[in-house]
Every structure is written in structure tokens, then in C-alpha cells.
Design a protein around this motif. Structure first.
Motif, short mmCIF file in Angstrom:
data_model
loop_
_atom_site.label_atom_id
_atom_site.label_comp_id
_atom_site.label_asym_id
_atom_site.label_seq_id
_atom_site.Cartn_x
_atom_site.Cartn_y
_atom_site.Cartn_z
N ASP A 145 9.47 -1.85 2.37
CA ASP A 145 10.44 -2.01 3.33
C ASP A 145 10.19 -2.58 4.76
O ASP A 145 10.37 -3.62 5.28
N THR A 146 8.60 -2.16 5.38
CA THR A 146 8.24 -2.72 6.57
C THR A 146 7.51 -4.23 6.21
O THR A 146 8.07 -5.07 7.13
N THR A 167 4.84 1.89 13.96
CA THR A 167 5.38 2.71 13.01
C THR A 167 4.49 2.67 11.69
O THR A 167 4.28 3.80 11.07
N GLU A 168 3.57 1.72 11.65
CA GLU A 168 2.69 1.56 10.34
C GLU A 168 1.64 2.61 10.78
O GLU A 168 1.39 3.39 9.77
N LEU A 199 11.85 6.29 9.44
CA LEU A 199 10.67 6.43 9.10
C LEU A 199 10.26 7.85 8.36
O LEU A 199 9.73 7.87 7.37
N ARG A 210 3.07 -2.65 15.19
CA ARG A 210 2.49 -1.95 14.11
C ARG A 210 2.58 -0.45 14.34
O ARG A 210 2.01 0.17 13.57
N ILE A 233 -0.54 -2.70 5.89
CA ILE A 233 0.36 -3.79 5.41
C ILE A 233 -0.26 -5.19 5.21
O ILE A 233 0.27 -5.90 4.31
N PHE A 235 7.74 2.82 2.02
CA PHE A 235 7.84 2.53 3.39
C PHE A 235 7.15 1.18 3.53
O PHE A 235 7.52 0.19 4.42
N ASP A 237 10.84 -6.40 6.34
CA ASP A 237 11.04 -6.57 7.86
C ASP A 237 10.04 -7.64 8.45
O ASP A 237 10.66 -8.34 9.23
N ARG A 238 8.68 -7.33 8.54
CA ARG A 238 8.02 -8.42 8.77
C ARG A 238 8.22 -9.76 8.49
O ARG A 238 8.13 -10.74 9.28
#
Length: 740
Positions: free
Chosen positions: A630-631, A581-582, A615, A579, A370, A627, A634-635
Motif C-alpha cells: 500500500d505504501t 510511517t515506514e 497503519l 518515511r 520500501i 502495508f 501511495d509513493r
């Protein structure tokens, strides 16, 4: 205040980076002759306190430079090098790294040179060269195919071959010594030849598809100048072919290429690809080499003799006089971040080095971090995409198996067992992934619910059955024997719960007794050369089951694998680390990408208790890029990294109260100086509060203004080191990648 005076004209001084945990360089006196002889970047032997250490010269001071007269300067003990061994670019890189990561400059510079040079050994070592004594000994190797193959190679070079070159060709030193005992060859020590050799193309490049061609052209245009690229390509999309074609353009200019991979397990296949494409001097640099071979590889890179340098994260500090390209493969991988001592991130250091060397850098991944997506959005990385699999191969289809309703045998669903059987019957290979080594993660008493917990950590013991039955803590290393009965209720009702790779291997052997099962984890690959042997077996077309941990997921090309199964992905969905989910998404895509890379179509099965998790559904119905988008959004809403810059202070002692009190007092001092510029989270206990008998706590600092935060933190960190209790260990982690 120190008494600062101007030095007398006849006083000659140098500044030396000394490998001690202090943040300054130190001045030493030298004679006039020594002053003329010494080069910046060379080693000198010096006395520091009661120690005799090897330091690196960072500056030759002018005679009128100010001196602190409150200290009595010492003369150096000896000049160890008659020339610089760390060039200007690497010296600048070390200074920048020490400042950015808040680590002592002397220890950073020591990390940049091989162990033997740190010990003061001479730079010009002799090379081990093997020569044939008997050219008619072919009939003496009937019992050893390895020795026969080695002898055939040696006969092609009657004047001798360097051991390092033979090792790169797959000939082990043990094999050479066995032939030597027969009196057929001998080893001689000869001066090394550091003259670079011309690069020849050994194999014609493949015809690139449209995406590959666009990426190659963009990178070739950037030669001889700094430009950073993010090569974002699907698994199996031909990123390596792009690397090879860009490397060829750089090598034709007589320049060197540095290629970084996350782990040594990736080096066999990578060097095989390089050797089949280029006839040139390629060297390996990783922790699996002994000290002598590591130094020889380093010398070949430092002198310019080696044209391709392939290594793990520490290779980023290797001096190279003609560096023309840096490639960081699998750039998302956590292994590029050093997690102990000097906590640098090889990706970020590589970006700065490319800037210093004025050369292009390529960050490649099928699942970019990310952080890299964020840099690409900001225009700091040129985003290049490979959207097609090479050779027309299709992406594997992904299926979810709901473990709440599925019929299972020892944790493996019946549906998955049936699919594995189909693939093996068709003479194909299957990869099964479980990121948990050992036999079982928990040992429990069915009578009283006692659990085998590590006495030193907030963690369960893992049950291992080989080489003998024992309990092992994977966090602190404690090993205990397996009790005969429950220590609490004394009943013989102990039962292993859950599954590790060793238990799954046992289950698979019962289910598929006629097929080979290769287990790949830290336990099965601990011996030197064991991973290479497993890798060679995988690349036969024999039907088999590959079972392993993350070691199997990282960029390997397994052309005969058509089915991938992930047995347990849920732990990554429940972590407190933002992190997690990443990492989980990257792991799923990377493991899934091992399927269907050849001519046969691939499929992926994921076992989960949470088939409705967002996810999993995003990855199955869309892709990793969706993904990541979207992540990142959110961050940005939560103001988490990379949208804000982070520094973590980790603290450990025998008392959590002591940790909390000290960190609370110190963070209050930071608030007084930095005000609202820095957002301070904590102090809070670490996710694993107790480890190896000591309590862990941490503080996270966040700010949108990196330079200003580093300015305040630098002064504050020196205060922390000054005031901390002697029994407390405290570390700083700039741009932390894990909260543990």
C-alpha cells in the motif's frame, strides 16, 4: 585558462588523493626510483599547503601526460608502504562513492583505512601474544572465575595465543593483565601471521524448511557471479540459518564473507552464532574497538587471513582479496546511512561493491525497506520469502490498548500491568519498549505553564535523574542544572510531564519489586562491555522485565520473552517526514518479533491514542508486506522516493533569512540550467528550525532521471561551494533518509 604543457620525459609524477575538503586529486613529483617503487593504492606522505598529510596514490602518470604549468609541483615527502593497501576494487569503490555522494575523494579514501594508517603509522604492527609461564597455577584463581577461565584457555595453547583471538572468545584484556601481575603469564610482541587457516565446520547445520531450502539453493547457484537477493523473512523465520548455510558453501571455496550489521549491539549474538558453526578466523570491525585492534582486524581482512569479517557500515570499504559473499542483515535499518560528513548508505555501496567483485549479495530483513521492495518489483533484486517461523513457533498475537479510555498507572495501562504479572508468575520474560531515554521529556511549571526549553534549539530539555538531577538537550548536548523553582514565576511547582525509560524503570520497580528489571538504552550501555553483560543476563531463564529503546528491537534473539509491550507509538504516526510511517511500521514489527521466539507463545500489546489509525489496523489484520504494498502504491501516486530520486541540500547559519536568500538564488541558477528535468521543493525551514543556536533550512531535488540529475547537480554543487558565505555551513545528501 590554465597553461597546459606537455611534461619533459624525465619528469615522473603520481596522482594523490589528499584528505582535504577539495574535490580533486593532486599531482606530485617523484624520482625515477620512487616511481618504480610506488604502487597505486599505497600511502605516501606529502606536503599540502602548510600541512603535512598522508595521501593515497590513485595513479602513476605517464611522462607525456599534460601538466598545468600554473602550479609548481612538489616532491612527495616519503613513501609509507612498499605495497598497495587498497586493492583495485576498493579504489574503484571509493571513486564511485565520491562521485555518487558528491564528497571529496581524499576524505572518502581516508574513511576506508584505519585511524593508525591515516596517521602514517607503519602497516606491519607486531601482534600482542599471551603465553603461559606457570602451567601449575590453577589454585591461584579462587577469587576470580574470569581469570580461572582465561587461564584454562591459555593452557590449551602453550606456544601462545593472539590477544585478538582471546578477546573474541570473551576474555578481556583487563583480565589478562590481572593474571600477568601474578607472574603466571606474559605478553610478547611478535610478527603477525597473515597466512589464512582452513575453515572447519564446528556444528552441523539445522535441517532447513521448504522456504529456507529454496532460498539457500537460489543463493548457492549464484556463487562466483553478481546477483542481489532480498531475503524477506518473518521475525524468527531462520534468516541466520540461511546465511550460515550459504556462507559455508562460499567458505569451502577458500573465499571470504563480509557480514554487515547495523549496530555493534548485534555483534555479540552474531559472532556467537558464527563461532559455534565455524572454526575459522573471524574478525570484528566496529567503533567499539581501539585503534590497534581495529588495525589488526583490518589487516587480517586485507591479507585474506580472516575468512569472516563482521562489521558495521564502515566495514564495507575494507579491502578483501577473496571476497565471495556480502550479507547485509537488517537491511532496512537507518543506521546503515551515515548522517554526518560523508553521507553514504552502506546498503547501496554494498550493492555496487558486489557488482565490482562479481559476487552475490544478500539483503535480509523481516521488514524490508520500501526502497528494496521497489528494486525487487523492478527485477533488480531477487525476492526470496520466508513465511514460517523456525521450529514451528507461531507469530505473536497483537492487541491495541486505547489510552483514551484505559485505566493507567504512570502511563502504563492496568490491563498491561495485569498481563505482565501473569507472565512473570509463569517464570517468563517481558520486554517493554519506549523509544525515549531519560526520566521525562518535558519539565513544566503548573503555576504559569513555563517549560524548560533548550536555549539553543527548538526543543524541550529532557529531565535526567542519574547520575544526578539535570536537564539535557539530546539535540545539541547542552546540560543545565535543575532549577529549585520556576525561573518565570518563582513558584516551586515544577512537574515532569511524560515518561522516559528511567521513569518507567522506577514505576516498574514499584509495581514488581521482587523481579529484576534490565534497562537497555544509550545511558545504561555507555560503558565498554556493559551491553554484553546485559545480554548475558537476558539469556538466562530467570523471569525479568527488559526495558529499553531501539537497541532492544534490532534483530536480537530473546528465547524467554513471551510478552512485548510498546508504551507509546503515536509520535511516529504524526511526523512530517513521509518515511515516518515506514519507520514506525518497521519498529512495531521488529519489536513485536522479539516475542514467542522460543517454545512459548508470544503476545504483543500496543498502547495508543489512535487505535483507529490505518497503519495499526493494517499491521494487525494483515501484515507488513500488505502495508509495504500500500505504501509503495501511495509513493508512486505522489512521485516520492523510491519512485523518484532525491538529493537534499541542507543549509545552516545564524540567520534564517540568509539561508532562504542564498538557497533561493542558487535554486534559480539550477532551474536555468536543468529546466523541468528536476523538481525543486523549497527552500523551506527544517522540521527543527533552530539547532545548537543556528538556523536550518533545506531544498529537496527530485527527478525520475538519476544520471541526468546528478550531472546537473554536480556542476551546481561546485557553484554553491564557491559562492556560499564563509559563516554558512552547507551539505549535500544524496538519497536522503531523513528530512531533519
Amino acid at each position: 585558462m590554465p597553461n597546459i604543457l606537455n611534461t619533459a620525459p624525465e619528469l615522473y609524477r603520481i596522482r594523490v588523493a589528499v584528505p582535504v575538503h577539495l574535490y580533486d586529486c593532486f599531482d606530485y613529483k617523484v624520482t625515477e626510483d620512487q616511481y618504480r617503487q610506488i604502487e597505486v593504492g599505497a600511502r605516501v606522505a606529502v606536503s599540502f599547503g602548510r600541512q603535512h598529510v598522508v595521501g593515497i596514490v590513485t595513479e602513476k602518470l605517464q611522462s607525456d601526460a599534460p601538466i598545468d604549468s600554473s602550479f609548481q609541483l612538489k616532491f612527495i615527502t616519503e613513501i609509507l608502504d612498499d605495497q598497495t593497501i587498497l586493492n583495485e576494487a576498493v579504489l574503484k569503490l571509493c571513486h564511485w562513492s565520491a562521485q555518487y555522494y558528491q564528497f571529496p575523494i581524499g576524505e572518502v579514501m581516508h574513511a576506508a583505512i584505519p585511524t593508525l594508517l591515516r596517521q602514517g603509522k607503519p602497516y606491519n604492527l607486531l601482534a600482542r601474544t599471551w603465553k603461559v609461564l606457570d602451567l601449575n597455577a590453577d589454585d591461584k584463581f579462587k577469587r576470580s572465575e574470569k581469570q580461572q577461565d582465561a587461564y584454562k584457555v591459555l593452557k590449551l595453547h602453550p606456544h601462545g595465543t593472539a590477544e585478538t583471538i582471546l578477546n573474541l572468545s570473551g576474555i578481556e584484556t583487563a583480565t589478562l593483565k590481572a593474571i600477568e601481575k601474578k607472574g603466571i603469564i606474559r605478553c610478547e610482541l611478535e610478527p603477525q601471521n597473515f597466512q589464512p587457516e582452513p575453515v572447519q565446520l564446528a556444528q552441523m547445520p539445522l535441517t532447513p524448511n521448504e522456504d529456507q531450502q529454496k532460498a539457500i539453493q537460489s543463493m548457492v547457484k549464484a556463487k562466483n557471479k553478481y546477483q542481489a537477493f532480498l531475503l524477506d523473512g518473518l521475525t524468527g523465520s531462520g534468516k541466520t540459518e540461511v546465511y550460515l548455510q550459504v556462507m559455508h558453501e562460499v567458505l569451502k571455496q577458500g573465499k571470504q564473507v563480509l557480514v554487515l550489521v547495523p549496530e555493534i549491539g548485534l555483534t555479540p549474538q552474531t559472532i556467537s552464532r558464527f563461532q559455534s558453526r565455524f572454526h575459522c578466523n573471524i574478525v570484528l570491525m566496529h567503533s567499539g574497538l581501539n585503534d590497534t585492534k581495529r588495525l589488526q582486524a583490518w589487516q587480517h581482512a586485507q591479507t585474506g587471513k580472516a575468512t569472516i569479517i563482521l562489521g558495521t557500515r564502515s566495514a564495507i570499504f575494507t579491502p578483501m582479496p577473496n571476497l565471495g559473499l556480502i550479507i547485509l542483515d537488517e537491511e532496512h535499518d537507518l543506521s546503515f546511512k551515515q548522517q554526518e560528513g560523508f553521507r553514504y548508505h552502506a546498503r547501496d555501496v554494498a550493492l555496487y561493491r558486489a557488482h565490482l567483485e562479481n559476487c552475490p549479495i544478500v539483503l535480509g530483513s523481516a521488514t524490508p525497506s520500501i526502497d528494496s521492495f521497489y528494486l525487487a518489483d523492478q527485477g533488480k533484486l531477487t525476492h526470496l520469502k520466508l513465511t514460517q517461523r523456525a521450529g514451528g513457533a507461531l507469530m505473536p498475537k497483537m492487541h491495541l490498548i486505547d489510552l483514551k479510555i484505559a485505566k493507567k498507572q504512570q502511563g502504563i495501562s492496568q490491563n498491561l500491568i495485569d498481563e505482565i504479572k501473569k507472565r512473570l508468575d509463569k517464570k517468563e520474560q517481558v520486554l517493554i519498549f519506549l523509544n525515549r531515554r531519560g526520566y521525562a521529556p518535558v519539565l513544566i511549571c503548573e503555576s504559569c505553564a513555563w517549560q524548560a526549553n533548550c536555549p539553543h534549539c527548538d526543543a524541550h530539555f529532557t529531565l535526567h535523574k542519574k547520575p544526578y538531577e539535570h536537564l539535557h538537550c539530546h539535540h545539541c548536548g547542552t546540560i543545565n542544572r535543575l532549577p529549585d523553582a520556576c525561573p518565570q514565576c518563582h513558584q516551586q511547582t515544577l512537574k515532569p510531564i511524560g515518561m522516559g525509560t528511567a521513569k518507567v524503570e522506577e514505576t516498574l520497580q514499584e509495581l514488581f519489586p521482587e523481579h529484576k528489571i534490565l534497562r537497555v538504552d544509550r545511558d545504561s550501555t555507555s560503558r565498554v562491555g556493559s551491553w554484553q553483560k546485559i545480554y548475558d543476563q537476558i539469556h538466562t531463564s530467570e523471569p525479568m522485565i527488559l526495558l529499553g529503546t531501539q537497541m532492544l528491537a534490532k534483530g536480537h534473539h530473546f528465547p524467554y520473552v513471551t510478552l512485548v509491550a510498546i508504551l507509546d507509538i503515536d509520535s511516529g504516526l504524526l511526523s512530517v517526514d513521509f518515511r515516518a510511517t515506514e519507520r514506525t511500521a518497521q519498529l512495531i514489527i521488529q519489536v513485536a518479533g522479539r516475542a514467542g521466539r522460543g517454545e512459548m507463545k508470544g503476545e504483543v500489546y500496543l498502547q495508543t491514542l489512535r487505535p483507529d489509525h490505518p497503519l495499526l489496523n493494517t499491521l494487525i489484520t494483515k501484515d507488513y508486506r500488505a502495508f509495504a504494498k500500500d505504501t509503495l502504491a501511495d509513493r508512486q501516486i505522489a512521485l516520492l522516493p523510491p519512485c523518484r530520486y532525491a538529493v537534499m541540500i541542507r543549509c545552516e547559519s545564524r540567520s534564517q533569512d540568509e539561508n532562504q536568500t542564498f538557497l533561493t538564488n542558487m535554486t534559480q541558477k539550477l532551474r536555468e540550467h536543468a529546466g523541468n528535468l528536476i523538481d525543486i521543493w523549497g527552500p523551506i525551514p527544517a522540521p527543527m528550525e533552530r539547532k545548537a543556536g543556528r538556523y536550518q533550512a533545506h531544498v529537496v531535488l527530485l527527478s525520475t532521471e538519476r544520471a541526468k540529475m546528478h550531472f546537473y547537480v554536480r556542476e551546481w554543487w561546485q557553484q554553491i561551494l564557491h559562492f556560499k558565505p564563509s559563516n554558512m555551513k552547507i551539505t549535500i545528501d544524496v538519497d536522503p533518509q531523513e528530512l531533519s
